[in-house]
Design a protein around this motif. Structure first.
Motif, mmCIF file in Angstrom:
data_model
loop_
_atom_site.group_PDB
_atom_site.id
_atom_site.type_symbol
_atom_site.label_atom_id
_atom_site.label_comp_id
_atom_site.label_asym_id
_atom_site.label_seq_id
_atom_site.Cartn_x
_atom_site.Cartn_y
_atom_site.Cartn_z
ATOM 1 N N THR A 63 59.465 81.274 60.801
ATOM 2 C CA THR A 63 58.942 81.002 59.465
ATOM 3 C C THR A 63 58.710 79.521 59.227
ATOM 4 O OG1 THR A 63 61.159 80.856 58.514
ATOM 5 C CG2 THR A 63 60.087 83.018 58.484
ATOM 6 N N SER A 64 59.362 78.650 60.014
ATOM 7 C CA SER A 64 59.191 77.218 59.820
ATOM 8 C C SER A 64 57.829 76.773 60.331
ATOM 9 C CB SER A 64 60.293 76.448 60.552
ATOM 10 O OG SER A 64 60.140 75.066 60.352
ATOM 11 N N SER A 65 57.195 75.882 59.566
ATOM 12 C CA SER A 65 55.871 75.389 59.948
ATOM 13 C C SER A 65 55.824 73.883 59.759
ATOM 14 C CB SER A 65 54.787 76.040 59.086
ATOM 15 O OG SER A 65 53.544 75.416 59.309
ATOM 16 N N SER A 66 55.208 73.182 60.710
ATOM 17 C CA SER A 66 55.058 71.733 60.609
ATOM 18 C C SER A 66 53.625 71.371 60.245
ATOM 19 C CB SER A 66 55.448 71.069 61.943
ATOM 20 O OG SER A 66 54.640 71.567 62.994
ATOM 21 N N ARG A 67 52.928 72.324 59.591
ATOM 22 C CA ARG A 67 51.531 72.111 59.236
ATOM 23 C C ARG A 67 51.362 70.847 58.428
ATOM 24 N NH1 ARG A 67 48.704 73.200 54.766
ATOM 25 N NH2 ARG A 67 50.491 74.266 53.836
ATOM 26 N N SER A 68 52.265 70.599 57.500
ATOM 27 C CA SER A 68 52.193 69.396 56.671
ATOM 28 C C SER A 68 53.552 68.708 56.722
ATOM 29 C CB SER A 68 51.813 69.749 55.231
ATOM 30 O OG SER A 68 51.764 68.597 54.435
ATOM 31 N N LYS A 69 53.716 67.747 57.636
ATOM 32 C CA LYS A 69 55.010 67.111 57.823
ATOM 33 C C LYS A 69 55.325 66.109 56.722
ATOM 34 C CE LYS A 69 54.752 67.430 62.863
ATOM 35 N NZ LYS A 69 54.713 66.657 64.128
ATOM 36 N N MET A 70 54.305 65.540 56.113
ATOM 37 C CA MET A 70 54.521 64.468 55.162
ATOM 38 C C MET A 70 53.506 64.570 54.028
ATOM 39 S SD MET A 70 54.853 60.405 56.091
ATOM 40 C CE MET A 70 56.473 60.551 56.841
ATOM 41 N N GLN A 71 53.990 64.477 52.792
ATOM 42 C CA GLN A 71 53.126 64.519 51.620
ATOM 43 C C GLN A 71 53.302 63.225 50.828
ATOM 44 O OE1 GLN A 71 54.867 68.561 50.555
ATOM 45 N NE2 GLN A 71 52.782 68.827 49.779
ATOM 46 N N PHE A 72 52.255 62.848 50.093
ATOM 47 C CA PHE A 72 52.260 61.598 49.348
ATOM 48 C C PHE A 72 51.863 61.862 47.895
ATOM 49 C CE2 PHE A 72 51.115 60.785 53.758
ATOM 50 C CZ PHE A 72 52.085 59.871 54.136
ATOM 51 N N PHE A 73 52.711 61.413 46.965
ATOM 52 C CA PHE A 73 52.473 61.645 45.547
ATOM 53 C C PHE A 73 52.440 60.317 44.801
ATOM 54 C CE2 PHE A 73 54.628 65.409 47.222
ATOM 55 C CZ PHE A 73 53.740 66.413 46.849
ATOM 56 N N LEU A 74 51.380 60.122 44.041
ATOM 57 C CA LEU A 74 51.163 58.879 43.309
ATOM 58 C C LEU A 74 51.657 58.994 41.874
ATOM 59 C CD1 LEU A 74 49.749 56.048 43.028
ATOM 60 C CD2 LEU A 74 47.697 57.324 42.317
ATOM 61 N N PHE A 75 52.392 57.962 41.426
ATOM 62 C CA PHE A 75 52.856 57.864 40.039
ATOM 63 C C PHE A 75 52.409 56.508 39.487
ATOM 64 C CE2 PHE A 75 55.645 60.752 42.193
ATOM 65 C CZ PHE A 75 55.942 61.745 41.266
ATOM 66 N N LYS A 76 51.985 56.522 38.220
ATOM 67 C CA LYS A 76 51.572 55.279 37.561
ATOM 68 C C LYS A 76 52.056 55.279 36.126
ATOM 69 C CE LYS A 76 47.654 53.307 38.576
ATOM 70 N NZ LYS A 76 48.147 52.247 39.494
ATOM 71 N N ARG A 77 51.798 54.172 35.419
ATOM 72 C CA ARG A 77 52.261 54.027 34.037
ATOM 73 C C ARG A 77 51.774 55.169 33.157
ATOM 74 N NH1 ARG A 77 49.609 49.132 31.108
ATOM 75 N NH2 ARG A 77 47.901 50.637 31.269
ATOM 76 N N ASP A 78 50.539 55.628 33.371
ATOM 77 C CA ASP A 78 49.963 56.668 32.524
ATOM 78 C C ASP A 78 50.423 58.068 32.892
ATOM 79 O OD1 ASP A 78 48.609 54.734 31.114
ATOM 80 O OD2 ASP A 78 46.739 54.953 32.250
ATOM 81 N N PHE A 79 50.968 58.258 34.063
ATOM 82 C CA PHE A 79 51.547 59.563 34.432
ATOM 83 C C PHE A 79 52.828 59.310 35.238
ATOM 84 C CE2 PHE A 79 47.863 58.422 36.946
ATOM 85 C CZ PHE A 79 48.248 58.515 38.273
ATOM 86 N N PRO A 80 53.881 58.857 34.537
ATOM 87 C CA PRO A 80 55.114 58.417 35.206
ATOM 88 C C PRO A 80 55.975 59.537 35.774
ATOM 89 C CG PRO A 80 55.392 58.342 32.831
ATOM 90 C CD PRO A 80 53.950 58.685 33.071
ATOM 91 N N ASP A 81 55.788 60.759 35.302
ATOM 92 C CA ASP A 81 56.661 61.850 35.734
ATOM 93 C C ASP A 81 55.935 62.940 36.494
ATOM 94 O OD1 ASP A 81 58.872 60.654 34.442
ATOM 95 O OD2 ASP A 81 58.254 61.524 32.531
ATOM 96 N N CYS A 82 54.621 62.855 36.564
ATOM 97 C CA CYS A 82 53.827 63.931 37.153
ATOM 98 C C CYS A 82 52.941 63.359 38.256
ATOM 99 C CB CYS A 82 52.989 64.599 36.073
ATOM 100 S SG CYS A 82 52.512 66.271 36.494
ATOM 101 N N GLY A 83 53.398 63.465 39.493
ATOM 102 C CA GLY A 83 52.688 62.848 40.602
ATOM 103 C C GLY A 83 51.414 63.571 40.983
ATOM 104 N N ARG A 84 50.447 62.796 41.450
ATOM 105 C CA ARG A 84 49.178 63.335 41.934
ATOM 106 C C ARG A 84 49.146 63.173 43.449
ATOM 107 N NH1 ARG A 84 45.141 60.638 37.343
ATOM 108 N NH2 ARG A 84 46.145 61.661 35.541
ATOM 109 N N GLU A 85 48.923 64.281 44.138
ATOM 110 C CA GLU A 85 48.993 64.237 45.599
ATOM 111 C C GLU A 85 47.772 63.544 46.191
ATOM 112 O OE1 GLU A 85 50.269 67.036 49.375
ATOM 113 O OE2 GLU A 85 49.830 67.978 47.436
ATOM 114 N N LEU A 86 48.040 62.697 47.175
ATOM 115 C CA LEU A 86 46.996 62.011 47.926
ATOM 116 C C LEU A 86 46.999 62.537 49.360
ATOM 117 C CD1 LEU A 86 47.683 58.325 46.795
ATOM 118 C CD2 LEU A 86 45.924 59.865 45.910
ATOM 119 N N PHE A 87 45.806 62.599 49.952
ATOM 120 C CA PHE A 87 45.667 63.064 51.320
ATOM 121 C C PHE A 87 44.882 62.034 52.123
ATOM 122 C CE2 PHE A 87 45.749 66.702 48.467
ATOM 123 C CZ PHE A 87 46.685 67.544 49.041
ATOM 124 N N ALA A 88 45.337 61.777 53.337
ATOM 125 C CA ALA A 88 44.551 60.919 54.212
ATOM 126 C C ALA A 88 43.214 61.596 54.499
ATOM 127 C CB ALA A 88 45.309 60.656 55.507
#
Length: 382
Positions: A63-88
């Motif tokens: 059941t384990s998958s390494s499809r997405s080993k690392m995720q990146f979430f952006l936080f800023k002053r206007d959305f300090p608690d709700c991150g927006r995911e970024l993808f390379a």
């Protein structure tokens, strides 16, 4: 028969955990304006459900998958608690994210067995974004209402690096072997922001705790010939790295400036690893830490507080002759640990802290002045 029944119950429970729909997945169906990829606030729930789902996947075969080993979430002053995911390599998502290369970028990297909504990510993110808010003028008369001063920073790009799909594996040494791969993913992501969003490498700090510090060091090696401005290594992981050469663990060459904070000797790395290495309370058994791992965690508690502390953590230069013998050179001034922005210096430093929040004691001079002041008495009139 009783043992067989228990085993069947455990397997059924694990299957339910793996098969159950994720709260994170459900949020993807929300309208764009209400979309929240990674909510990062303190929860009243004792357990982080998404983390434990990942944890159990490592225990259940196939059941384990390494499809997405690392995720990146952006936080800023206007959305300090709700991150927006970024993808390379996803220009459309990047354009909608609000990432702004004019603002300083700070990337937070958690350690082994750390939850995606853990205190490192929450506290460091919140501390940085607090610098974008108006602040009271401490010089005003305490009796009158303090005047508010302008924020120290317009904004930040705070990026939480979530690699809990890998870090949730209970096999620590197996995870440690993946540090190079994870460092590569992080370096490639930052390189993408440089190419497509005009990010300047000199505007980037990496803040890594435990294995996250080793990942930061690996990313610093693999981003060359470019260099990050600063790496803060918060009690960098010791097991599996103590006998490694500088090429395979965090080292002063991994950024223009590398600062390490050492708070434990069991889980952490005892020897200095950066341009400057700070040892709060001699780097072991932090005050009122009675639970295993508490001293290790205290490194990121100190760092988060250092970002917006008015007192600050100040260390004096020292020499470690042995594990039990230290020479404190208190005639050589005091040097700030952590903080924003980073303050490059060289050497090994001893720092004294309080045993509870706020931990910062300020400079020795400030401590002396505070102890010399007469006790204030509040008069009550009837």
């Amino acid at each position: 028969m009783r043992l067989l029944t228990i085993v069947l119950v455990v397997i059924a429970a694990l299957n339910i955990v793996v098969a159950a729909p994720s709260n994170e997945a459900a949020t993807t169906e929300l309208p764009e304006e209400d979309h929240c990829d990674h909510k990062l606030t303190k929860s009243n729930k004792y357990l982080d459900y998404p983390f434990w789902k990942k944890f159990f996947k490592h225990l259940v075969p196939f059941t384990s998958s390494s499809r997405s080993k690392m995720q990146f979430f952006l936080f800023k002053r206007d959305f300090p608690d709700c991150g927006r995911e970024l993808f390379a390599n996803d220009d459309e998502t990047l354009a909608r994210s609000g990432f702004d290369a004019r603002h300083p970028t700070r990337i937070i990297i958690h350690g082994w067995m750390s939850q995606g909504k853990g205190s490192l990510n929450r506290d460091v993110k919140t501390a940085y974004l607090s610098l974008t808010k108006p602040r009271p003028n401490d010089t005003d008369d305490a009796i009158s209402e303090p005047k508010m001063m302008a924020p120290l920073y317009e904004d930040f790009n705070i990026i939480v690096c979530d690699w809990s799909k890998i870090s949730s594996n209970v096999n620590y040494f197996g995870v440690a072997e993946m540090v190079e791969d994870l460092g590569y993913l992080l370096a490639e992501f930052v390189r993408y922001l440089h190419m497509r969003a005009d990010l300047r490498f000199d505007d980037v700090y990496l803040i890594g705790h435990s294995l996250g510090a080793q990942i930061a060091g690996s990313a610093g090696k693999q981003i060359r010939p470019h260099r990050f401005n600063t790496i803060f290594a918060l009690d960098p992981a010791g097991p599996a790295f103590r006998e490694q050469s500088d090429e395979y663990r965090i080292d002063a060459s991994d950024a223009h400036y590398v600062e390490s904070i050492h708070t434990s000797i069991g889980l952490g790395f005892e020897q200095p690893v950066g341009h400057s290495s700070f040892y709060p309370n001699f780097g072991k058994d932090q005050k009122k830490c009675y639970v295993y791992g508490c001293s290790h965690k205290r490194a990121h508690d100190y760092f988060a507080e250092s970002i917006n502390s008015t007192k600050g953590f100040w260390g004096i230069r020292c020499e470690r002759l042995s594990k039990k013998t230290w020479v404190l050179l208190d005639n050589d001034g005091e040097y700030r640990m952590g903080g924003e922005p980073s303050d490059p210096k060289n050497g090994t430093f001893y720092v004294k802290t309080y045993d509870k929040k706020p931990y910062a004691m300020g400079t020795i001079k400030a401590q002396a002045e505070a102890s010399a002041q007469p006790e204030r008495v509040t008069e009550v009139y009837h």
